[in-house]
Scaffold this active site. Structure first.
Site, PDB file in Angstrom:
ATOM      1  N   PRO A  99       0.004  39.841  91.267  1.00  0.00           N
ATOM      2  CA  PRO A  99       1.248  39.058  91.356  1.00  0.00           C
ATOM      3  C   PRO A  99       1.171  38.113  92.550  1.00  0.00           C
ATOM      4  CG  PRO A  99       1.596  41.327  92.095  1.00  0.00           C
ATOM      5  CD  PRO A  99       0.206  41.259  91.542  1.00  0.00           C
ATOM      6  N   ASP A 106      -6.493  37.388  94.898  1.00  0.00           N
ATOM      7  CA  ASP A 106      -5.921  36.882  93.651  1.00  0.00           C
ATOM      8  C   ASP A 106      -6.100  37.861  92.493  1.00  0.00           C
ATOM      9  OD1 ASP A 106      -4.830  34.502  94.584  1.00  0.00           O
ATOM     10  OD2 ASP A 106      -6.780  33.494  94.540  1.00  0.00           O
ATOM     11  N   PHE A 159       1.089  29.067 103.264  1.00  0.00           N
ATOM     12  CA  PHE A 159      -0.144  28.601 103.889  1.00  0.00           C
ATOM     13  C   PHE A 159      -1.119  28.212 102.785  1.00  0.00           C
ATOM     14  CE2 PHE A 159      -0.713  29.248 108.531  1.00  0.00           C
ATOM     15  CZ  PHE A 159       0.602  29.559 108.838  1.00  0.00           C
ATOM     16  N   ALA A 161      -0.468  35.702 104.802  1.00  0.00           N
ATOM     17  CA  ALA A 161      -1.531  36.594 104.303  1.00  0.00           C
ATOM     18  C   ALA A 161      -2.466  35.871 103.330  1.00  0.00           C
ATOM     19  CB  ALA A 161      -0.911  37.803 103.618  1.00  0.00           C
ATOM     20  N   LYS A 166       4.937  26.029  94.247  1.00  0.00           N
ATOM     21  CA  LYS A 166       5.595  27.253  94.723  1.00  0.00           C
ATOM     22  C   LYS A 166       7.010  26.993  95.264  1.00  0.00           C
ATOM     23  CE  LYS A 166       1.297  29.751  95.492  1.00  0.00           C
ATOM     24  NZ  LYS A 166       0.649  30.926  96.083  1.00  0.00           N
ATOM     25  N   ILE A 180       2.941  36.940  95.602  1.00  0.00           N
ATOM     26  CA  ILE A 180       4.058  37.457  96.418  1.00  0.00           C
ATOM     27  C   ILE A 180       5.009  36.329  96.795  1.00  0.00           C
ATOM     28  CG2 ILE A 180       4.659  38.687  98.549  1.00  0.00           C
ATOM     29  CD1 ILE A 180       1.819  39.923  98.467  1.00  0.00           C
ATOM     30  N   ASN A 201     -11.257  39.855 101.745  1.00  0.00           N
ATOM     31  CA  ASN A 201     -11.741  38.545 102.183  1.00  0.00           C
ATOM     32  C   ASN A 201     -11.850  38.555 103.699  1.00  0.00           C
ATOM     33  OD1 ASN A 201      -9.137  37.565 103.386  1.00  0.00           O
ATOM     34  ND2 ASN A 201      -8.464  37.921 101.279  1.00  0.00           N
ATOM     35  N   LYS A 258     -16.445  58.273  94.610  1.00  0.00           N
ATOM     36  CA  LYS A 258     -17.417  57.241  94.971  1.00  0.00           C
ATOM     37  C   LYS A 258     -18.373  57.026  93.792  1.00  0.00           C
ATOM     38  CE  LYS A 258     -20.827  56.212  98.474  1.00  0.00           C
ATOM     39  NZ  LYS A 258     -21.867  56.840  99.238  1.00  0.00           N
ATOM     40  N   LYS A 313       0.342  22.635  95.849  1.00  0.00           N
ATOM     41  CA  LYS A 313       0.720  24.047  96.009  1.00  0.00           C
ATOM     42  C   LYS A 313       2.170  24.170  96.481  1.00  0.00           C
ATOM     43  CE  LYS A 313      -3.100  26.480  96.951  1.00  0.00           C
ATOM     44  NZ  LYS A 313      -4.186  27.033  97.749  1.00  0.00           N
TER      45      LYS A 313
HETATM   46  N1  CTP Z   1       0.067  33.998  98.140  1.00  0.00           N
HETATM   47  C1  CTP Z   1       0.813  35.126  97.835  1.00  0.00           C
HETATM   48  N2  CTP Z   1       0.396  35.963  96.848  1.00  0.00           N
HETATM   49  C2  CTP Z   1      -0.718  35.714  96.160  1.00  0.00           C
HETATM   50  C3  CTP Z   1      -1.495  34.561  96.463  1.00  0.00           C
HETATM   51  C4  CTP Z   1      -1.069  33.723  97.464  1.00  0.00           C
HETATM   52  O1  CTP Z   1       1.840  35.366  98.481  1.00  0.00           O
HETATM   53  N3  CTP Z   1      -1.092  36.548  95.208  1.00  0.00           N
HETATM   54  C5  CTP Z   1       0.551  33.069  99.205  1.00  0.00           C
HETATM   55  C6  CTP Z   1      -0.319  32.988 100.426  1.00  0.00           C
HETATM   56  O2  CTP Z   1       0.113  33.883 101.429  1.00  0.00           O
HETATM   57  C7  CTP Z   1      -0.140  31.545 100.885  1.00  0.00           C
HETATM   58  C8  CTP Z   1       0.120  30.798  99.591  1.00  0.00           C
HETATM   59  O3  CTP Z   1       0.554  31.784  98.661  1.00  0.00           O
HETATM   60  O4  CTP Z   1       1.005  31.386 101.656  1.00  0.00           O
HETATM   61  C9  CTP Z   1      -1.071  30.041  99.054  1.00  0.00           C
HETATM   62  O5  CTP Z   1      -2.072  30.903  98.695  1.00  0.00           O
HETATM   63  P1  CTP Z   1      -3.396  30.473  97.887  1.00  0.00           P
HETATM   64  O6  CTP Z   1      -4.144  31.726  97.583  1.00  0.00           O
HETATM   65  O7  CTP Z   1      -4.137  29.439  98.608  1.00  0.00           O
HETATM   66  O8  CTP Z   1      -2.794  29.808  96.637  1.00  0.00           O
HETATM   67  P2  CTP Z   1      -3.104  30.011  95.180  1.00  0.00           P
HETATM   68  O9  CTP Z   1      -1.848  29.628  94.528  1.00  0.00           O
HETATM   69  O10 CTP Z   1      -3.641  31.375  94.914  1.00  0.00           O
HETATM   70  O11 CTP Z   1      -4.206  28.896  94.905  1.00  0.00           O
HETATM   71  P3  CTP Z   1      -5.802  28.913  94.912  1.00  0.00           P
HETATM   72  O12 CTP Z   1      -6.153  28.509  93.561  1.00  0.00           O
HETATM   73  O13 CTP Z   1      -6.200  27.898  95.942  1.00  0.00           O
HETATM   74  O14 CTP Z   1      -6.267  30.299  95.299  1.00  0.00           O
END
Ligand code: CTP
Length: 398
Positions: free
Chosen positions: A305, A279, A323, A275, A341, A307, A210, A289, A337
């Protein structure tokens, strides 16, 4: 301690090849709106001229104790009384020896002795000179006396030798100077931070990632260091230079980032998950390749997963900060969120702003409600965030 806004410094320049870099340092400090009064030693004026520094600082440059431009003849007192700090860059071995002994035989050493503000030095010398027991004795004496050292760094030297003794680069000195004057709100605490994007391989050269630049996470790491914390930065792939003093663990995929976090988390008092984690990852990435052909290529994606959720679901999690970048309903989605979490604090920003920009507005959501951090550059926002984290953490750990 409140943050001290540096308004005026005395910059001492001593005799060494690195003196030419002090000119760039003046430019950077002036750009930060700091008033810089330059003092050159006699030896420095063999390397650089007062005219250069006068033009860059917009102030007369002083080199002698006996300068008749100061009416009362007390340049050593007058020059330091309204200074917030004296910074000497480059600081030669001879200068360190002089100050360690409290000698005062020229303008710069005399004003160092007469000063009432902090003294910071950025040493620059040949590696053998730096490593001599005599120099090291002076360095420990000066540290004991409260003198703050910026560097030296390791690297190739003007004489062609390699080792410790290089002056820090002007940008690093300017940054470190500012950092020294931030309040030490996280003193003694261990802070683990994730930053940047993650990258999920499709084949040997391609992948899914991303647009996260890592700037916010790196700024948070720098702000935590400035606040006195011991910082471990688990970084996805970015083009940024990690802040000096952070232990940086480079990672690529989400699984690698998770492994690095799990290896470190038991040590952490605070975990800040900045970070932008992918997803999904690609099932069965190709080791070679993939060659193109006319057919539709289908990628199978499996969920990664989470994190942060892994950390918060531990029996004894550290203080966790998440974040949330959202494209709509910022406050509502971020709060959901935060609850999902189990976070004491989440930092929300609009996704349109989150990627690559230098100035952002942030919302901090915690049990007390929503706090707005008005638009500012990412380092300023990171410092404000660290201050907020320290308040919440200290309230939990009186
Ligand atoms: N995060 C993480 N591991 C992941 C996805 C997210 O540690 N696999 C952490 C990000 O670093 C951030 C927070 O979770 O601090 C929110 O991430 P975000 O991707 O916005 O949340 P999601 O729960 O994945 O929701 P969304 O549906 O908006 O993607």
């Amino acid at each position: 301690m409140e943050a001290i806004q540096l308004k005026r410094i005395v910059l001492g320049v001593t005799g060494g090849v690195a003196a030419y870099k002090a000119a760039e340092l003046v430019r950077l400090l002036v750009k930060q709106k700091i008033d810089v009064q330059v003092v050159l030693t006699e030896a420095a004026s063999h390397f650089v001229t007062p005219a250069t520094f006068q033009a860059l600082s917009g102030r007369p440059v002083f080199t002698s104790l006996w300068d008749d431009r100061i009416d009362n003849g007390m340049a050593h007192i007058d020059l330091t009384r309204d200074a917030d700090a004296v910074l000497v860059a480059p600081a030669s071995a001879d200068f360190l020896a002089k100050v360690a002994q409290g000698r005062a035989d020229d303008l710069l050493s005399t004003l160092c002795l007469a000063r009432t503000c902090p003294l910071l030095v950025a040493p620059a010398m040949n590696v053998q000179m730096w490593e001599q027991p005599a120099t090291q004795r002076n360095v420990s004496q000066l540290k004991q006396d409260g003198v703050l050292f910026l560097g030296p760094a390791q690297g190739e030297q003007a004489c062609g030798e390699v080792g410790l003794g290089r002056m820090l680069e002007p940008e690093e000195i300017a940054e470190a100077l500012e950092g020294q004057f931030q309040p030490k709100r996280l003193n003694g605490l261990k802070v683990l931070i994730t930053a940047g994007p993650t990258f999920e391989a499709i084949d040997a050269v391609r992948g899914i990632s991303n647009q996260s630049s890592g700037k916010m996470g790196y700024a948070v790491a720098r702000a935590a260091l400035e606040a006195g914390a011991e910082v471990t930065l688990v970084s996805g792939p970015t083009c940024l230079t990690p802040p000096r003093g952070a232990r940086t663990l480079p990672t690529v995929s989400t699984q690698q980032m998770l492994d690095a976090v799990e290896a470190e988390i038991d040590e952490a008092d605070i975990f800040i998950s900045v970070a932008a984690v992918a997803d999904y990852y690609v099932l069965n990435p190709s080791e070679s390749k993939i060659k193109k052909d006319a057919h539709i290529l289908t990628l199978e994606l499996a969920p990664n997963p989470d994190i942060l959720a892994n950390v918060t679901s531990r029996a004894k999690p550290p203080f966790c900060v998440g974040f949330a970048a959202e494209s709509e309903n910022l406050e509502e989605y971020a709060e959901l969120k935060r609850k999902r979490k189990h976070l004491p604090l989440i930092v929300a920003n609009a996704v349109q702003e989150a990627i690559g920009t230098d100035e952002v507005e942030l919302l901090l959501l915690d049990d007390a409600g929503t706090h707005t951090l008005q638009r500012a550059d990412k380092l300023t926002q990171a410092r404000r965030l660290v201050e907020h984290i320290a308040q919440l953490y200290n309230a939990q750990h009186p």
